[in-house]
Design a protein around this motif. Structure first.
Motif, PDB file in Angstrom:
ATOM      1  N   ILE A 292     -79.935 -15.814 -62.049  1.00  0.00           N
ATOM      2  CA  ILE A 292     -80.378 -14.842 -61.047  1.00  0.00           C
ATOM      3  C   ILE A 292     -79.597 -13.543 -61.183  1.00  0.00           C
ATOM      4  CG2 ILE A 292     -81.129 -16.603 -59.414  1.00  0.00           C
ATOM      5  CD1 ILE A 292     -78.460 -16.176 -57.922  1.00  0.00           C
ATOM      6  N   ASN A 293     -80.126 -12.494 -60.542  1.00  0.00           N
ATOM      7  CA  ASN A 293     -79.490 -11.179 -60.571  1.00  0.00           C
ATOM      8  C   ASN A 293     -78.994 -10.728 -59.200  1.00  0.00           C
ATOM      9  OD1 ASN A 293     -82.205 -11.033 -62.450  1.00  0.00           O
ATOM     10  ND2 ASN A 293     -80.377 -10.281 -63.501  1.00  0.00           N
ATOM     11  N   GLN A 294     -79.577 -11.299 -58.144  1.00  0.00           N
ATOM     12  CA  GLN A 294     -79.245 -10.830 -56.801  1.00  0.00           C
ATOM     13  C   GLN A 294     -79.349 -11.969 -55.789  1.00  0.00           C
ATOM     14  OE1 GLN A 294     -80.419  -6.804 -55.403  1.00  0.00           O
ATOM     15  NE2 GLN A 294     -81.689  -7.865 -53.892  1.00  0.00           N
ATOM     16  N   CYS A 320     -67.957 -14.172 -56.531  1.00  0.00           N
ATOM     17  CA  CYS A 320     -69.367 -14.230 -56.923  1.00  0.00           C
ATOM     18  C   CYS A 320     -69.476 -14.084 -58.436  1.00  0.00           C
ATOM     19  CB  CYS A 320     -70.160 -13.114 -56.243  1.00  0.00           C
ATOM     20  SG  CYS A 320     -70.181 -13.240 -54.446  1.00  0.00           S
ATOM     21  N   VAL A 324     -74.055 -10.600 -60.663  1.00  0.00           N
ATOM     22  CA  VAL A 324     -74.922 -10.967 -59.546  1.00  0.00           C
ATOM     23  C   VAL A 324     -74.555 -10.094 -58.342  1.00  0.00           C
ATOM     24  CG1 VAL A 324     -75.634 -12.774 -57.925  1.00  0.00           C
ATOM     25  CG2 VAL A 324     -75.225 -13.338 -60.321  1.00  0.00           C
ATOM     26  N   GLU A 375     -86.145  -8.926 -62.751  1.00  0.00           N
ATOM     27  CA  GLU A 375     -84.997  -9.463 -62.034  1.00  0.00           C
ATOM     28  C   GLU A 375     -85.414 -10.597 -61.086  1.00  0.00           C
ATOM     29  OE1 GLU A 375     -81.497  -6.263 -61.788  1.00  0.00           O
ATOM     30  OE2 GLU A 375     -83.056  -5.955 -60.266  1.00  0.00           O
ATOM     31  N   SER A 407     -75.511 -20.272 -54.952  1.00  0.00           N
ATOM     32  CA  SER A 407     -76.109 -19.584 -56.101  1.00  0.00           C
ATOM     33  C   SER A 407     -75.355 -18.302 -56.423  1.00  0.00           C
ATOM     34  CB  SER A 407     -77.586 -19.280 -55.809  1.00  0.00           C
ATOM     35  OG  SER A 407     -78.298 -20.473 -55.528  1.00  0.00           O
ATOM     36  N   ALA A 408     -74.840 -17.638 -55.394  1.00  0.00           N
ATOM     37  CA  ALA A 408     -74.054 -16.425 -55.618  1.00  0.00           C
ATOM     38  C   ALA A 408     -72.813 -16.720 -56.445  1.00  0.00           C
ATOM     39  CB  ALA A 408     -73.665 -15.808 -54.271  1.00  0.00           C
ATOM     40  N   GLY A 411     -74.228 -17.922 -60.242  1.00  0.00           N
ATOM     41  CA  GLY A 411     -75.099 -17.027 -60.993  1.00  0.00           C
ATOM     42  C   GLY A 411     -76.418 -17.643 -61.387  1.00  0.00           C
ATOM     43  N   LYS A 412     -76.725 -18.794 -60.809  1.00  0.00           N
ATOM     44  CA  LYS A 412     -78.008 -19.444 -61.036  1.00  0.00           C
ATOM     45  C   LYS A 412     -78.391 -20.207 -59.768  1.00  0.00           C
ATOM     46  CE  LYS A 412     -75.870 -23.573 -63.070  1.00  0.00           C
ATOM     47  NZ  LYS A 412     -75.801 -24.458 -64.259  1.00  0.00           N
TER      48      LYS A 412
END
Length: 422
Positions: A292-294, A320, A324, A375, A407-408, A411-412
Motif C-alpha cells: 500500500i501507499n497510504q 510506519c 507509506v 496508488e 497495515s501502516a 506497508g501492506k
C-alpha cells in the motif's frame, strides 16, 4: 399487524396509530442538516419558496466539514453562502472551523439527536443516528430545503430486515468488521430501501462507537436507514451528551420482517473490503501480499476517540513503513483535544503519521490525501468506489482502525492479529 422500530417512529411523527410498508406519509422532523457541499443547493431552493425564516432555528443545522478548512475559492464561496444564510436565519447550530467536526460524529456528540427522533440530512450517511434509536436518513438538497421551510418530509414507509446479534467481538475486531461482514453477505443492494434493524443479546457487547459505525454504513447495503434497539448503553450516551429526553420504540412481537439475519459476533474476523465496492469483503485467509501507499484513519465512520485509541495501541513504539503516508483525522475538535490529552497524537506523530484538523477531506477525494494513479490506500472510511479518493486507477481498501494501523506499520494490508498478540 405489528410494527418495527422504524415504522413506530414514522407512525408517531405522521400522527397515525399505525403505518405499513409501502405507505406514503408526511412526517414531522426533529432535525434537518446539511454540510458545505449540499447546503448551498438547498439554500438556493429555499429562496425559491419565498420563506423568510426556517421552521425552527433550533432544528436546522449546517456543518462545514467536507471542504473545510476551505481548500480552494469555490469551497470558500460555498462556506460563505452557508455562513450568511445561517446568520440571516439566526440558526442556533451552525458549526464552522474551530467549532466544527465531521457532521455525523459531531451531531451525536452535541446531543442534537435522541432516541425516537426523525431526522433528515442532505448527506447519505445521515443514517448514522440510528445508533441512538432514531429514524434518520439521507435526502437530496431539495428535500432539505423543503424540510427547512416546513419541518416536514414525505417518506415511503420501508419494510425491514432484522439483524440478530449474538456473542461478543474478539480483541481488535470492531463494528467496522461487523458491517463489512454484513454487506459482504447481502451485497450493496441487499437492503435496498429497507430498514436494517439491529437487536439481540450481542448488542450489549457493542460500544456506541461500534454502533455508530455500523449504522453509518447501512446505506452501503442500500438501506433506507439502520437502527439499533435502545438499551442502557444508548441511554447513558444520550444523557452524557445532553440529548433531549429519549422516546424508546421497541418492535412489536409480531412485527413483520422481510428476513432475519443472524450474526455471531464471536465469529467475526478482521475484514477488508476490496475495490471497488463495500460488498467485496474478505478476511485474511483470502488476502495475499498487497503493498500500500497510504493509510487514512478517520471519517464519520471511524474517527471517534475509541478508534484513535485502538490505532495508537497498535502503533505505539513503532514506525510506519517507509513510503507509506499515514493520515490521522480526529472526527471532532473534542475528540482531537481528548486524543491530545491522552497522548495519542504524540504516539501518531512519533510513528511518522500526520494529524489533521477534523475534516471529511480524503474520504470523498476532496483534499488532505488524494491518491495518484496506481496508488493503494487502506482507509477506515465508508466507500471505495472507482475514483473515490482520487485517480480512477487508484484503489481503496476499507478496513477497521486496527487493521489500518497494522497495515501502516507493515506497508501492506495486514491483520492486527498478525502484529499484536490476542
Amino acid at each position: 399487524m405489528g410494527m418495527t422500530m422504524t415504522q413506530k417512529i414514522l407512525a408517531a411523527h405522521s400522527g397515525q396509530c399505525q403505518v405499513k410498508a409501502g405507505q406514503l406519509i408526511l412526517a414531522d422532523l426533529d432535525l434537518v442538516l446539511g454540510n458545505d457541499i449540499t447546503s448551498p443547493v438547498a439554500i438556493k431552493e429555499f429562496a425559491k419558496l419565498g420563506k423568510d425564516s426556517v421552521f425552527d432555528k433550533d432544528k436546522v443545522t449546517m456543518i462545514m466539514d467536507h471542504f473545510a478548512p476551505n481548500k480552494d475559492i469555490k469551497a470558500a464561496q460555498q462556506c460563505k453562502m452557508c455562513r450568511d444564510f445561517c446568520e440571516d436565519m439566526d440558526i442556533t447550530h451552525f458549526y464552522d472551523v474551530g467549532e466544527m467536526g465531521i457532521e455525523h460524529a459531531l451531531i451525536p456528540e452535541k446531543g442534537l439527536v435522541t432516541a425516537g427522533n426523525a431526522v433528515i440530512g442532505a448527506d447519505s450517511h445521515t443514517c448514522t443516528y440510528g445508533a441512538l434509536g432514531a429514524f434518520s436518513t439521507g435526502v437530496g438538497s431539495t428535500d432539505m430545503a423543503c424540510g427547512m421551510a416546513t419541518g416536514k418530509a414525505w417518506f415511503k414507509v420501508p419494510s425491514a430486515i432484522k439483524v440478530n446479534l449474538t456473542g461478543k467481538l474478539r480483541r481488535f475486531v470492531s463494528g467496522k468488521d461487523v458491517i463489512l461482514h454484513l454487506i459482504g453477505r447481502i451485497g450493496v443492494d441487499g437492503a435496498l430501501y429497507r430498514s436494517l434493524e439491529f437487536t439481540g443479546e450481542g448488542l450489549s457487547s457493542l460500544t456506541m462507537a461500534d454502533r455508530l459505525c455500523i449504522a453509518n454504513m447501512a446505506i452501503e447495503a442500500g438501506a433506507k436507514n439502520g437502527i439499533f434497539a435502545v438499551d442502557d448503553i444508548t441511554l447513558d450516551y444520550i444523557r452524557a451528551h445532553g440529548g433531549a429526553e429519549p422516546v424508546v420504540y421497541a418492535p412489536d412481537d409480531d412485527a413483520v420482517y422481510d428476513e432475519v439475519i443472524d450474526i455471531d459476533l464471536s465469529a467475526i474476523e478482521p475484514t477488508v473490503a476490496f475495490p471497488h465496492l463495500p460488498e467485496n469483503a474478505r478476511t485474511f485467509g483470502e488476502i495475499g501480499d498487497i503493498p500500500i501507499n497510504q493509510v487514512v484513519i478517520g471519517s464519520c465512520t471511524n474517527g471517534r476517540l475509541e478508534d484513535l485509541q485502538t490505532a495508537a495501541e497498535i502503533m505505539k513504539g513503532h514506525r510506519c513503513a517507509k513510503n507509506v503516508r499515514v493520515i490521522i483525522i480526529p472526527a471532532t475538535q473534542q475528540i482531537y483535544l481528548d486524543a491530545m490529552e491522552q497522548g495519542l497524537l504524540k504516539i501518531f506523530i512519533e510513528s511518522g503519521a500526520v494529524v489533521s484538523t477534523p475534516t471529511c477531506g480524503p474520504c470523498l477525494g476532496g483534499h488532505m490525501g488524494i491518491l495518484a494513479e496506481g496508488e493503494r490506500a487502506v482507509t477506515t472510511t465508508n466507500r471505495n468506489f472507482v475514483g473515490r479518493m482520487g485517480h480512477v486507477k487508484s484503489e481503496v481498501y476499507l478496513a477497521s482502525p486496527a487493521t489500518a494501523a497494522a497495515s501502516a506499520l507493515t506497508g501492506k494490508i495486514t491483520s492486527p492479529w498478525e502484529v499484536m498478540s490476542i
